[in-house]
Design an enzyme around this catalytic site. Structure first.
Site, mmCIF file in Angstrom:
data_model
loop_
_atom_site.group_PDB
_atom_site.id
_atom_site.type_symbol
_atom_site.label_atom_id
_atom_site.label_comp_id
_atom_site.label_asym_id
_atom_site.label_seq_id
_atom_site.Cartn_x
_atom_site.Cartn_y
_atom_site.Cartn_z
ATOM 1 N N CYS A 97 -81.970 -24.588 -5.792
ATOM 2 C CA CYS A 97 -81.637 -22.574 -6.300
ATOM 3 C C CYS A 97 -81.333 -22.100 -5.429
ATOM 4 O O CYS A 97 -80.726 -21.416 -4.716
ATOM 5 C CB CYS A 97 -81.980 -22.514 -7.662
ATOM 6 S SG CYS A 97 -82.084 -22.969 -9.320
ATOM 7 N N ARG A 127 -76.133 -25.236 -13.366
ATOM 8 C CA ARG A 127 -75.341 -24.938 -12.886
ATOM 9 C C ARG A 127 -74.125 -25.184 -12.836
ATOM 10 O O ARG A 127 -72.957 -25.924 -12.612
ATOM 11 C CB ARG A 127 -75.444 -25.835 -11.237
ATOM 12 C CG ARG A 127 -77.194 -25.959 -10.713
ATOM 13 C CD ARG A 127 -77.513 -26.527 -10.076
ATOM 14 N NE ARG A 127 -78.801 -27.353 -9.973
ATOM 15 C CZ ARG A 127 -79.297 -26.327 -9.709
ATOM 16 N NH1 ARG A 127 -78.971 -25.085 -8.590
ATOM 17 N NH2 ARG A 127 -81.538 -26.893 -9.655
#
Ligand code: BEZ
Length: 239
Positions: free
Chosen positions: A56, A139
């Site tokens: 991330c 995601r």
């Protein structure tokens, strides 16, 4: 055939062509009223699994470094994870102060990052896939147009960082398709030939195969392309 086992109720996720589900939320840039605050703009609404995680972090740095490029195509970025606001703030400060990745450093994330501890927004957008993780968003990427219609949806699992050049290509391709009333073939990039809409009648199909129609080249009656220069594309879609 066995049923898929999950402890979570199935949530319908918004689909391409649907209006973007509305919500209000606290973010690192103040409260937002979505999608109303973004009327007239393209938006990439994306989720990530958690703050203070390496994939991330690499994604946020890359997105932040490309934010001006997206802005030049009238596109705003909005992130989300199932973390609280103070965690978001601490993580973004750490990124700016301490993290170096692929030559990027001192990276300031200026786009809003939504806090979603209640999972309200993540559930609304189908960002939680319980068989991947029941407390973390996958995601997910929703590309939303200036009329707040969902135009593309892309999902990646937790372990796989996204390709941000591809997300920029998606924005350029959608805007090009809208502006020139064309479609874009595999791996299209500005400067490549585009696909003209399929012949809607036998007469048009015959004409396309028999005659030269202004710059249109047909491989077969259903597969016709035309040149479109990168300059013409960029002039049309860059703001
Ligand atoms: C990461 O961003 O590094 C990550 C997050 C959740 C699971 C696996 C990796």
């Amino acid at each position: 055939m066995t049923a898929i086992e999950t402890s979570e109720p199935t949530v319908a996720m918004p689909r391409i062509g649907d209006p973007a589900p509305a919500f209000t939320a606290a973010t690192t840039q103040g409260d937002i009223n979505f999608p109303a605050d973004y009327a007239g703009k393209w938006v990439i609404l994306f989720s990530h699994p958690a703050d203070f995680t390496p994939v991330c972090t690499s994604e946020f740095m890359t997105f932040a470094a490309m934010a001006d490029q997206f802005a030049s195509y009238n596109t705003e970025l909005v992130g989300l994870s199932i973390d609280g606001l103070y965690s978001h703030i601490a993580w973004l400060r750490t990124i700016k102060d301490k993290i170096e990745f692929r030559g990027m450093r001192d990276v300031e994330v200026k786009f809003p990052l939504i806090e979603d501890v209640s999972m309200e927004v993540a559930r609304k957008y189908g960002m939680i896939m319980p068989n991947e993780d029941s407390t973390k968003a996958v995601r997910a990427v929703f590309v939303i147009d200036p009329k707040a219609i969902i135009r593309a949806v892309i999902y990646y699992p937790l372990s796989l960082g996204r390709n941000f050049d591809e997300l920029l290509r998606v924005i350029k391709a959608l805007q090009t398709a809208d502006h020139f009333d064309v479609a874009t073939p595999a791996d299209w990039r500005p400067g490549d030939a585009v696909i003209v809409p399929p012949a809607g009648s036998c007469g048009t199909a015959k004409q396309r195969m028999d005659d030269q129609v202004d710059g249109v080249e047909c491989v077969d009656w259903f597969f016709c392309t035309k040149e479109l220069s990168a300059d013409d594309v960029e002039r049309a879609i860059q703001s």
